[in-house]
Design an enzyme around this catalytic site. Sequence first.
Site, short mmCIF file in Angstrom:
data_model
loop_
_atom_site.label_atom_id
_atom_site.label_comp_id
_atom_site.label_asym_id
_atom_site.label_seq_id
_atom_site.Cartn_x
_atom_site.Cartn_y
_atom_site.Cartn_z
N CYS A 1 0.82 -1.22 0.00
CA CYS A 1 0.00 0.00 0.00
C CYS A 1 0.86 1.27 0.00
CB CYS A 1 -0.94 0.01 1.19
SG CYS A 1 -1.96 -1.46 1.29
N HIS B 1 -3.26 6.98 2.50
CA HIS B 1 -3.70 5.66 2.03
C HIS B 1 -5.07 5.35 2.65
CE1 HIS B 1 -4.12 1.56 1.14
NE2 HIS B 1 -3.81 1.11 2.33
N ASN C 1 -10.25 -0.38 0.22
CA ASN C 1 -8.80 -0.28 0.23
C ASN C 1 -8.27 -0.85 -1.09
OD1 ASN C 1 -6.05 -0.64 0.57
ND2 ASN C 1 -6.20 -1.50 2.63
C1 LIG Z 1 -9.86 -5.22 9.85
C2 LIG Z 1 -10.53 -4.21 10.75
C3 LIG Z 1 -11.58 -3.43 9.98
C4 LIG Z 1 -11.24 -4.96 11.88
O1 LIG Z 1 -11.87 -4.05 12.74
P1 LIG Z 1 -11.66 -4.18 14.33
O2 LIG Z 1 -12.45 -3.12 14.94
O3 LIG Z 1 -10.17 -4.17 14.55
O4 LIG Z 1 -12.29 -5.56 14.61
P2 LIG Z 1 -11.63 -6.90 15.20
O5 LIG Z 1 -10.65 -7.48 14.22
O6 LIG Z 1 -11.11 -6.60 16.59
O7 LIG Z 1 -12.87 -7.84 15.28
C5 LIG Z 1 -13.97 -7.56 16.12
C6 LIG Z 1 -15.03 -8.61 15.89
O8 LIG Z 1 -15.65 -8.38 14.62
C7 LIG Z 1 -15.65 -9.61 13.88
N1 LIG Z 1 -15.58 -9.31 12.45
C8 LIG Z 1 -14.48 -9.25 11.66
N2 LIG Z 1 -14.87 -8.95 10.42
C9 LIG Z 1 -16.21 -8.82 10.42
C10 LIG Z 1 -17.16 -8.53 9.44
N3 LIG Z 1 -16.83 -8.29 8.17
N4 LIG Z 1 -18.46 -8.45 9.81
C11 LIG Z 1 -18.84 -8.68 11.08
N5 LIG Z 1 -17.97 -8.99 12.06
C12 LIG Z 1 -16.68 -9.05 11.73
C13 LIG Z 1 -14.44 -10.36 14.39
O9 LIG Z 1 -14.57 -11.75 14.14
C14 LIG Z 1 -14.50 -10.04 15.86
O10 LIG Z 1 -15.45 -10.86 16.47
P3 LIG Z 1 -15.21 -11.44 17.95
O11 LIG Z 1 -15.13 -10.23 18.83
O12 LIG Z 1 -16.42 -12.29 18.17
O13 LIG Z 1 -13.93 -12.20 17.89
C15 LIG Z 1 -9.50 -3.22 11.36
O14 LIG Z 1 -8.70 -3.88 12.32
C16 LIG Z 1 -8.58 -2.63 10.31
O15 LIG Z 1 -9.00 -1.89 9.45
N6 LIG Z 1 -7.28 -2.92 10.40
C17 LIG Z 1 -6.31 -2.42 9.44
C18 LIG Z 1 -6.36 -3.30 8.22
C19 LIG Z 1 -5.54 -2.78 7.08
O16 LIG Z 1 -5.41 -1.63 6.88
N7 LIG Z 1 -5.01 -3.74 6.31
C20 LIG Z 1 -4.31 -3.50 5.09
C21 LIG Z 1 -2.93 -3.05 5.27
S1 LIG Z 1 -2.80 -1.42 4.66
#
Ligand SMILES: CC(C)(COP(=O)(O)OP(=O)(O)OC[C@H]1O[C@@H](n2cnc3c(N)ncnc32)[C@H](O)[C@@H]1OP(=O)(O)O)[C@@H](O)C(=O)NCCC(=O)NCCS
Length: 330
Positions: free
Chosen positions: A116, A257, A287
Amino acid sequence: MKMKWAVEIAGTGAYVPERVVTNEDFTKRLDTSDEWIVQRTGIRERRIVAPGEGTLALSVNASRQALAEAGLQPEEIDLIVIATATPEHPLPSTACELQAALGCGWIPSFDIAAACAGYVYAMVSAAQFLDCGMATKALILGAETLTSITDMEDRGTAILFGDAAGAAILQPTDDPNKGILAARLGADGARAKAVWVPGGGSAEPASIKTVNERLHYMKMKGRAIYKFAVNMMHSLVRDTAEDAGVSLDDLAYVIPHQSNLRIIESAVSRLGIPMDKVAINIDRYGNTSAASVALAFHEARETGRIKSGDLVMFVAFGAGLTWGSALLRI
Ligand SMILES: CC(C)(COP(=O)(O)OP(=O)(O)OC[C@H]1O[C@@H](n2cnc3c(N)ncnc32)[C@H](O)[C@@H]1OP(=O)(O)O)[C@@H](O)C(=O)NCCC(=O)NCCS
């Protein structure tokens, strides 16, 4: 690092596939909801390539628009750099394929693999070719078919990514007010497996086993990336402005980004930068990795959001882990 690369933007272009996939579309086959996706990421829809369409096709369309805007012919381009984590083929580089597709000459053409952060890496690399005289018209792109390495059965990643390409043509300038005033690039390879694709490389070449175990898809530690991204975006913008001796108030626009709206909001609020000075398109495209900053830059120029003389901060971070920033007076 403070520097003065006397480069300007001759033209930009962007392309997204026609097919729109909404959050509702995901709810039909995954345990997720529009509300969860919007609240946690800011994404409402994304674009996904048609069968047979890949990173090369996206790049050709974005490049042609940039060439037309710059009033240049393909033969006038003397460098191509494509930032991509999803090349058209593992071999050769997509830049070589783009060179032929556009009808450019036998010019240096290569891909950059910085995920990214790749578009910022490409911009900084091309600026150095221009600065030392090795190129005079550099075509740079961030181009991705991220959905080709996204596991559509994994709700944790499926909803995040989209496909797109953005292009820009950089050239030297005599205008003393224009140029890249400061830039920072970095990487932390110890966190290589925070976002990665385990299979298909030399460590584990493609096999029936890698396919059956879904090893060709991206695996991601979302929470860890989230924290890294907020802190890195905050410190990169602050330090890059400081390198150039400008205040954050002097910035006309920040192009971050587009990984998660909450990441962007939290970093810029810590910096005291109002959201109306920040490019946002994650709601429409998700993204798009290396393409996201390139696409947002083109949109900002096209809509007149940024104009000549403005200070524009580019900031990106991603798998590697990698990061990069560039402060450009356009
Ligand atoms: C991926 C992301 C959106 C997840 O959001 P979060 O607030 O961190 O959520 P978590 O990963 O802690 O998950 C929370 C809960 O939601 C659930 N969950 C994950 N994806 C889900 C979805 N699409 N729909 C519903 N629930 C979901 C998880 O299973 C978890 O459930 P649990 O509490 O029962 O275990 C966030 O962490 C993020 O954007 N991270 C950066 C990713 C990124 O930029 N990646 C590319 C590199 S540039």
